[in-house]
Design a protein around this motif. Structure first.
Motif, short mmCIF file in Angstrom:
data_model
loop_
_atom_site.label_atom_id
_atom_site.label_comp_id
_atom_site.label_asym_id
_atom_site.label_seq_id
_atom_site.Cartn_x
_atom_site.Cartn_y
_atom_site.Cartn_z
N CYS A 1 -4.26 13.65 -3.94
CA CYS A 1 -4.27 12.17 -3.90
C CYS A 1 -5.71 11.65 -3.95
CB CYS A 1 -3.53 11.66 -2.68
SG CYS A 1 -4.15 12.27 -1.11
N TYR A 2 -6.57 12.29 -3.21
CA TYR A 2 -7.99 11.94 -3.18
C TYR A 2 -8.61 12.09 -4.56
CZ TYR A 2 -12.96 12.84 -2.24
OH TYR A 2 -14.33 12.84 -2.26
N ALA A 3 -8.30 13.19 -5.23
CA ALA A 3 -8.89 13.49 -6.54
C ALA A 3 -8.40 12.56 -7.64
CB ALA A 3 -8.59 14.94 -6.91
N GLY B 1 -9.67 19.37 13.33
CA GLY B 1 -10.52 19.74 12.20
C GLY B 1 -9.81 19.77 10.86
N PHE B 2 -8.53 19.43 10.81
CA PHE B 2 -7.81 19.38 9.55
C PHE B 2 -8.06 18.03 8.89
CE2 PHE B 2 -5.34 22.40 12.08
CZ PHE B 2 -5.31 23.48 11.20
N GLU B 3 -8.16 18.02 7.56
CA GLU B 3 -8.44 16.78 6.84
C GLU B 3 -7.16 16.15 6.31
OE1 GLU B 3 -11.41 17.67 3.88
OE2 GLU B 3 -12.99 17.22 5.32
N TYR B 4 -7.07 14.83 6.49
CA TYR B 4 -5.92 14.05 6.04
C TYR B 4 -6.43 12.83 5.28
CZ TYR B 4 -3.11 16.88 9.14
OH TYR B 4 -2.48 17.94 9.74
N PRO B 5 -5.69 12.39 4.26
CA PRO B 5 -6.13 11.24 3.49
C PRO B 5 -5.94 9.92 4.23
CG PRO B 5 -4.01 12.03 2.68
CD PRO B 5 -4.46 12.99 3.73
N GLN B 6 -6.92 9.04 4.06
CA GLN B 6 -6.86 7.69 4.61
C GLN B 6 -7.14 6.72 3.47
OE1 GLN B 6 -6.21 6.90 7.96
NE2 GLN B 6 -5.73 9.06 8.09
N ILE B 7 -6.29 5.72 3.32
CA ILE B 7 -6.45 4.75 2.24
C ILE B 7 -7.26 3.55 2.72
CG2 ILE B 7 -5.23 3.16 0.70
CD1 ILE B 7 -2.90 5.11 0.68
N ASP B 8 -8.24 3.17 1.93
CA ASP B 8 -9.03 1.96 2.18
C ASP B 8 -8.28 0.81 1.50
OD1 ASP B 8 -10.79 -0.20 2.04
OD2 ASP B 8 -12.53 1.05 1.57
N LEU C 1 0.85 -1.20 0.00
CA LEU C 1 0.00 0.00 0.00
C LEU C 1 0.88 1.24 0.00
CD1 LEU C 1 -2.87 -0.59 2.58
CD2 LEU C 1 -3.07 -0.32 0.12
N PRO C 2 0.48 2.26 -0.73
CA PRO C 2 1.25 3.50 -0.70
C PRO C 2 1.20 4.14 0.69
CG PRO C 2 -0.64 3.66 -2.20
CD PRO C 2 -0.66 2.31 -1.61
N VAL C 3 2.27 4.81 1.05
CA VAL C 3 2.32 5.55 2.31
C VAL C 3 2.28 7.03 1.95
CG1 VAL C 3 3.65 6.05 4.38
CG2 VAL C 3 3.65 3.74 3.44
N LEU C 4 1.14 7.65 2.20
CA LEU C 4 0.98 9.05 1.84
C LEU C 4 1.75 9.98 2.77
CD1 LEU C 4 -2.81 8.97 0.99
CD2 LEU C 4 -0.89 8.96 -0.60
N TYR C 5 1.80 9.63 4.03
CA TYR C 5 2.57 10.41 5.02
C TYR C 5 2.74 9.57 6.27
CZ TYR C 5 -2.00 11.21 7.13
OH TYR C 5 -3.24 11.04 7.71
N SER C 6 3.82 9.83 6.97
CA SER C 6 4.00 9.15 8.25
C SER C 6 3.83 10.12 9.41
CB SER C 6 5.36 8.45 8.31
OG SER C 6 6.38 9.27 7.87
N ARG C 7 3.96 11.41 9.12
CA ARG C 7 3.68 12.46 10.12
C ARG C 7 2.78 13.50 9.45
NH1 ARG C 7 9.58 14.04 10.44
NH2 ARG C 7 8.50 15.68 9.38
N LYS C 8 1.95 14.13 10.21
CA LYS C 8 1.01 15.11 9.65
C LYS C 8 1.72 16.25 8.91
CE LYS C 8 -2.82 14.25 12.73
NZ LYS C 8 -3.72 14.78 13.74
#
Length: 70
Positions: free
Chosen positions: A22-24, A39-46, A6-13
């Motif tokens: 990435c979402y788009a 309240g900040f949005e971060y990507p989560q991979i399913d 699985l790709p790792v988009l980030y390990s720290r915020k």
């Protein structure tokens, strides 16, 4: 046949600017933007939907900037 990780988009915020690129770009809609406690949005991979195409990694402006510095 080798199984892709699985790709790792980030390990720290700090490694995510919340731009939603990435979402788009995800062809499988495997990335959701979820709010943290501030309240900040971060990507989560399913993991069940992700096909490991890595488009999310290639479109990320922070990862692209790191590659240019390397």
């Amino acid at each position: 046949m080798e199984e892709k990780k699985l790709p790792v988009l980030y390990s720290r915020k700090e490694e995510c600017c919340g731009c939603t690129a990435c979402y788009a770009v995800c062809p499988e809609a495997a990335i959701a933007m979820t709010k943290d406690e501030e309240g900040f949005e971060y990507p989560q991979i399913d993991a069940g939907r992700c096909v490991c195409c890595y488009r999310c990694i290639t479109v990320c402006p922070i990862k692209a900037e790191k590659e240019q510095r390397s």
